[in-house]
Design a protein around this motif. Structure first.
Motif, mmCIF file in Angstrom:
data_model
loop_
_atom_site.group_PDB
_atom_site.id
_atom_site.type_symbol
_atom_site.label_atom_id
_atom_site.label_comp_id
_atom_site.label_asym_id
_atom_site.label_seq_id
_atom_site.Cartn_x
_atom_site.Cartn_y
_atom_site.Cartn_z
ATOM 1 N N TYR A 11 -4.875 22.074 4.223
ATOM 2 C CA TYR A 11 -4.213 21.855 2.928
ATOM 3 C C TYR A 11 -3.357 23.066 2.526
ATOM 4 O O TYR A 11 -2.124 22.963 2.411
ATOM 5 C CB TYR A 11 -5.295 21.544 1.891
ATOM 6 C CG TYR A 11 -4.853 21.573 0.459
ATOM 7 C CD1 TYR A 11 -3.684 20.924 0.050
ATOM 8 C CD2 TYR A 11 -5.620 22.231 -0.512
ATOM 9 C CE1 TYR A 11 -3.295 20.950 -1.281
ATOM 10 C CE2 TYR A 11 -5.242 22.250 -1.834
ATOM 11 C CZ TYR A 11 -4.071 21.622 -2.217
ATOM 12 O OH TYR A 11 -3.682 21.645 -3.525
ATOM 13 N N ILE A 12 -3.980 24.223 2.359
ATOM 14 C CA ILE A 12 -3.219 25.387 1.880
ATOM 15 C C ILE A 12 -2.358 25.950 3.012
ATOM 16 O O ILE A 12 -1.206 26.347 2.807
ATOM 17 C CB ILE A 12 -4.179 26.461 1.317
ATOM 18 C CG1 ILE A 12 -5.064 25.844 0.220
ATOM 19 C CG2 ILE A 12 -3.401 27.639 0.751
ATOM 20 C CD1 ILE A 12 -6.231 26.730 -0.216
ATOM 21 N N ASP A 31 -4.777 25.724 15.169
ATOM 22 C CA ASP A 31 -5.702 24.904 14.382
ATOM 23 C C ASP A 31 -6.466 23.997 15.342
ATOM 24 O O ASP A 31 -5.885 23.495 16.316
ATOM 25 C CB ASP A 31 -4.915 24.055 13.358
ATOM 26 C CG ASP A 31 -5.786 23.580 12.207
ATOM 27 O OD1 ASP A 31 -6.747 22.826 12.457
ATOM 28 O OD2 ASP A 31 -5.513 23.948 11.053
ATOM 29 N N THR A 35 -10.611 19.813 10.255
ATOM 30 C CA THR A 35 -10.359 19.187 8.945
ATOM 31 C C THR A 35 -8.865 19.043 8.675
ATOM 32 O O THR A 35 -8.479 18.411 7.694
ATOM 33 C CB THR A 35 -10.972 20.011 7.782
ATOM 34 O OG1 THR A 35 -10.448 21.347 7.837
ATOM 35 C CG2 THR A 35 -12.487 20.063 7.844
ATOM 36 N N PHE A 73 -6.362 31.114 7.502
ATOM 37 C CA PHE A 73 -6.945 30.091 6.617
ATOM 38 C C PHE A 73 -8.111 29.362 7.273
ATOM 39 O O PHE A 73 -8.797 28.590 6.605
ATOM 40 C CB PHE A 73 -5.900 28.997 6.310
ATOM 41 C CG PHE A 73 -4.705 29.445 5.550
ATOM 42 C CD1 PHE A 73 -4.737 29.543 4.175
ATOM 43 C CD2 PHE A 73 -3.519 29.752 6.205
ATOM 44 C CE1 PHE A 73 -3.626 29.939 3.462
ATOM 45 C CE2 PHE A 73 -2.401 30.149 5.489
ATOM 46 C CZ PHE A 73 -2.449 30.243 4.120
ATOM 47 N N ASN A 92 -18.670 29.530 11.962
ATOM 48 C CA ASN A 92 -17.228 29.264 11.991
ATOM 49 C C ASN A 92 -16.438 30.334 11.243
ATOM 50 O O ASN A 92 -15.456 30.869 11.757
ATOM 51 C CB ASN A 92 -16.947 27.885 11.392
ATOM 52 C CG ASN A 92 -15.551 27.394 11.724
ATOM 53 O OD1 ASN A 92 -15.103 27.491 12.866
ATOM 54 N ND2 ASN A 92 -14.840 26.898 10.730
ATOM 55 N N TYR A 141 -21.261 29.746 1.577
ATOM 56 C CA TYR A 141 -19.803 29.761 1.781
ATOM 57 C C TYR A 141 -19.217 31.086 1.279
ATOM 58 O O TYR A 141 -18.507 31.791 2.013
ATOM 59 C CB TYR A 141 -19.162 28.558 1.075
ATOM 60 C CG TYR A 141 -17.676 28.718 0.861
ATOM 61 C CD1 TYR A 141 -16.806 28.856 1.946
ATOM 62 C CD2 TYR A 141 -17.133 28.748 -0.425
ATOM 63 C CE1 TYR A 141 -15.436 29.019 1.751
ATOM 64 C CE2 TYR A 141 -15.777 28.915 -0.626
ATOM 65 C CZ TYR A 141 -14.931 29.047 0.462
ATOM 66 O OH TYR A 141 -13.576 29.217 0.260
ATOM 67 N N LYS A 145 -17.539 34.372 3.388
ATOM 68 C CA LYS A 145 -16.192 34.918 3.119
ATOM 69 C C LYS A 145 -16.272 36.395 2.726
ATOM 70 O O LYS A 145 -15.398 37.186 3.083
ATOM 71 C CB LYS A 145 -15.538 34.107 1.999
ATOM 72 C CG LYS A 145 -15.105 32.725 2.447
ATOM 73 C CD LYS A 145 -13.662 32.754 2.884
ATOM 74 C CE LYS A 145 -13.294 31.598 3.763
ATOM 75 N NZ LYS A 145 -11.856 31.492 3.998
ATOM 76 N N HIS A 184 -8.668 15.623 2.491
ATOM 77 C CA HIS A 184 -9.923 16.034 3.126
ATOM 78 C C HIS A 184 -10.857 14.828 3.265
ATOM 79 O O HIS A 184 -10.858 13.956 2.407
ATOM 80 C CB HIS A 184 -10.620 17.106 2.270
ATOM 81 C CG HIS A 184 -9.909 18.421 2.247
ATOM 82 N ND1 HIS A 184 -9.540 19.060 1.080
ATOM 83 C CD2 HIS A 184 -9.488 19.223 3.244
ATOM 84 C CE1 HIS A 184 -8.940 20.195 1.374
ATOM 85 N NE2 HIS A 184 -8.889 20.319 2.675
HETATM 86 P P1 NAD Z 1 -8.686 22.969 4.963
HETATM 87 O O1 NAD Z 1 -10.001 22.513 5.493
HETATM 88 O O2 NAD Z 1 -7.712 21.943 4.525
HETATM 89 O O3 NAD Z 1 -7.968 23.914 6.021
HETATM 90 C C1 NAD Z 1 -8.651 24.697 6.960
HETATM 91 C C2 NAD Z 1 -7.938 24.518 8.299
HETATM 92 O O4 NAD Z 1 -8.576 25.351 9.270
HETATM 93 C C3 NAD Z 1 -8.026 23.084 8.815
HETATM 94 O O5 NAD Z 1 -6.770 22.656 9.283
HETATM 95 C C4 NAD Z 1 -9.047 23.162 9.968
HETATM 96 O O6 NAD Z 1 -8.808 22.183 10.941
HETATM 97 C C5 NAD Z 1 -8.840 24.591 10.438
HETATM 98 N N1 NAD Z 1 -10.017 25.212 11.077
HETATM 99 C C6 NAD Z 1 -11.270 25.346 10.572
HETATM 100 N N2 NAD Z 1 -12.061 26.006 11.431
HETATM 101 C C7 NAD Z 1 -11.281 26.308 12.519
HETATM 102 C C8 NAD Z 1 -11.521 26.985 13.730
HETATM 103 N N3 NAD Z 1 -12.709 27.492 14.051
HETATM 104 N N4 NAD Z 1 -10.490 27.119 14.600
HETATM 105 C C9 NAD Z 1 -9.253 26.615 14.326
HETATM 106 N N5 NAD Z 1 -8.976 25.963 13.181
HETATM 107 C C10 NAD Z 1 -9.982 25.810 12.285
HETATM 108 O O7 NAD Z 1 -9.018 23.983 3.769
HETATM 109 P P2 NAD Z 1 -8.071 24.512 2.606
HETATM 110 O O8 NAD Z 1 -8.489 23.856 1.338
HETATM 111 O O9 NAD Z 1 -6.645 24.478 3.034
HETATM 112 O O10 NAD Z 1 -8.568 26.013 2.538
HETATM 113 C C11 NAD Z 1 -7.981 26.996 3.374
HETATM 114 C C12 NAD Z 1 -8.667 28.314 3.175
HETATM 115 O O11 NAD Z 1 -8.629 28.675 1.806
HETATM 116 C C13 NAD Z 1 -10.147 28.289 3.575
HETATM 117 O O12 NAD Z 1 -10.393 29.453 4.323
HETATM 118 C C14 NAD Z 1 -10.889 28.334 2.250
HETATM 119 O O13 NAD Z 1 -12.061 29.073 2.370
HETATM 120 C C15 NAD Z 1 -9.903 29.048 1.334
HETATM 121 N N6 NAD Z 1 -10.041 28.637 -0.076
HETATM 122 C C16 NAD Z 1 -9.733 27.363 -0.474
HETATM 123 C C17 NAD Z 1 -9.849 27.008 -1.818
HETATM 124 C C18 NAD Z 1 -9.487 25.618 -2.313
HETATM 125 O O14 NAD Z 1 -9.584 25.371 -3.532
HETATM 126 N N7 NAD Z 1 -9.056 24.701 -1.453
HETATM 127 C C19 NAD Z 1 -10.290 27.951 -2.746
HETATM 128 C C20 NAD Z 1 -10.605 29.241 -2.306
HETATM 129 C C21 NAD Z 1 -10.454 29.581 -0.965
#
Ligand code: NAD
Ligand code: UDP
Length: 334
Positions: A11-12, A31, A35, A73, A92, A141, A145, A184
């Protein structure tokens, strides 16, 4: 030289890849699609499918690409799941950071921008939360981090790998043209769940707890638009490129909205009734999380464009209306 985005199909990450490309950067994405979605990646980025923990795979990517800096990310980020499966999160998230830093160091790549989170603070002693406040996570979680932040710190001391930890508060919204957004499975975040109810995909929203010490009893959170967040990563890269020291920045709006207020805002934006009921508290949820984010504004020059939750929800609703099935409606992509 290229910027390597780990988790760029998420997503981000996908919004950040999009903004990097719009700003003229050469981008490579890693990636494993656990997810994320291939269709979310801007086609101008080179895509390598694989796992951050797979050092051989990662070494090959670093051999092929001329990488200047990394934006990381790739992680799991669902708080309730982490309460039940903490080891999955440490493996992870924390494990992934170790292999990434080893490979970066071996290839002399010394800049990393990292997705950290408000969850590293836990239940805050004071609001708004400052970067210097104690970090005492209330869930695995957040702990995974925080460990990643600490590992980066010691890797800076030992190997000179400079980092910026961006501690996001609650991220929501989508690219305003509705071409990419949040998708998601299962969905756990408040805004997309509310919009699933608005779209008739769920019968009702359950609000997790109305007995918190907040004005209306429901949790208060600080929402930031995903495009503003994406731009903060570019500023953080520039900050490292300018030779600054490692640092951490909160990214939020400095304004809190309760879960009930978010529901009301979504009813306004969508014009739908959005049925809701009260349920029990969700394990691991702090009562109120609001960022002091003047440091990012002052030091990085961050200027968020979306300062109203209605506007944020409007962009998420636009994505939802254009892609009722998320990325599933885009043939050949996960
Ligand atoms: P997301 O799940 O949409 O994106 C994570 C991406 O990482 C996915 O594309 C997934 O396939 C990939 N991934 C996960 N583990 C992997 C691995 N071992 N190897 C390769 N690829 C891998 O999550 P998001 O909402 O986009 O969040 C991104 C980051 O931001 C995360 O690290 C999360 O902790 C942090 N975050 C998100 C939020 C929020 O509100 N969404 C808030 C605070 C922090
Ligand atoms: N929430 C809720 N019902 C839901 C999903 C979330 O009441 O179906 C609440 C959750 O308890 C928290 C807020 O919405 O108070 C934001 O949760 P989310 O998972 O979106 O983000 P978090 O704050 O956990 O990072």
């Amino acid at each position: 030289m290229a910027i390597l985005v780990l988790g760029g199909a998420g997503y981000i990450g996908s919004h950040t890849v999009d903004r990097l490309i719009a700003n003229g950067y050469d981008v490579a994405v890693v990636d494993n699609l656990v997810t994320g979605h291939k269709a979310a990646i801007n086609p101008k980025a080179r895509f390598y499918e694989g796992d951050v923990r797979d050092k051989k795979f990662l070494n090959d990517v670093f051999d092929k690409e001329d990488i200047e800096g990394v934006i990381h990310f790739a992680a799991f980020s669902v708080v309730p799941e982490s309460m039940k499966k903490p080891l999955k999160y440490f493996d992870n998230n924390t494990g992934g950071m170790i292999s990434l830093l080893e490979v970066m160091n071996a290839h002399n790549v010394k800049k990393i921008v990292f997705s950290s989170t408000a969850a590293t603070y836990g239940e805050p002693k004071q609001i708004p939360i400052k970067e210097t406040d104690p970090q005492v996570p209330t869930n695995p979680y957040g702990e995974s981090k925080l460990a990643m932040e600490k590992i980066m710190h010691w890797s800076d001391v030992a190997y000179g790998i400079k980092f910026v930890a961006l501690r996001y508060f609650n991220v929501a919204g989508a690219k305003p043209d509705g071409s990419i957004g949040e998708d998601h499975h299962p969905e756990t975040h408040l805004v997309p769940i509310i919009l699933q109810v608005a779209a008739g995909e769920r019968d009702e929203l359950t609000i997790f707890g109305d007995d918190y010490d907040t004005p209306d009893g429901t949790n208060v959170r600080d929402y930031v638009h995903v495009m503003d967040l994406a731009d903060a990563h570019i500023l953080a890269l520039k900050y490292l490129q300018a030779g600054h020291d490692s640092d951490a920045f909160n990214l939020g709006s400095s304004t809190g909205f309760s879960n009930k207020q978010m529901l009301d805002a979504a009813r306004d934006v969508t014009g739908k009734p959005i049925p809701a009921k009260m349920g029990p508290r969700r394990a691991g949820d702090p009562s109120t999380l609001i960022a002091a984010s003047d440091k990012a504004r002052k030091v990085l020059g961050w200027k968020p464009q979306f300062d109203d939750v209605h506007e944020i929800i409007k962009t998420a609703w636009n994505w939802k209306e254009k892609h009722p099935k998320g990325y599933d409606d885009q043939k050949g992509n996960k």
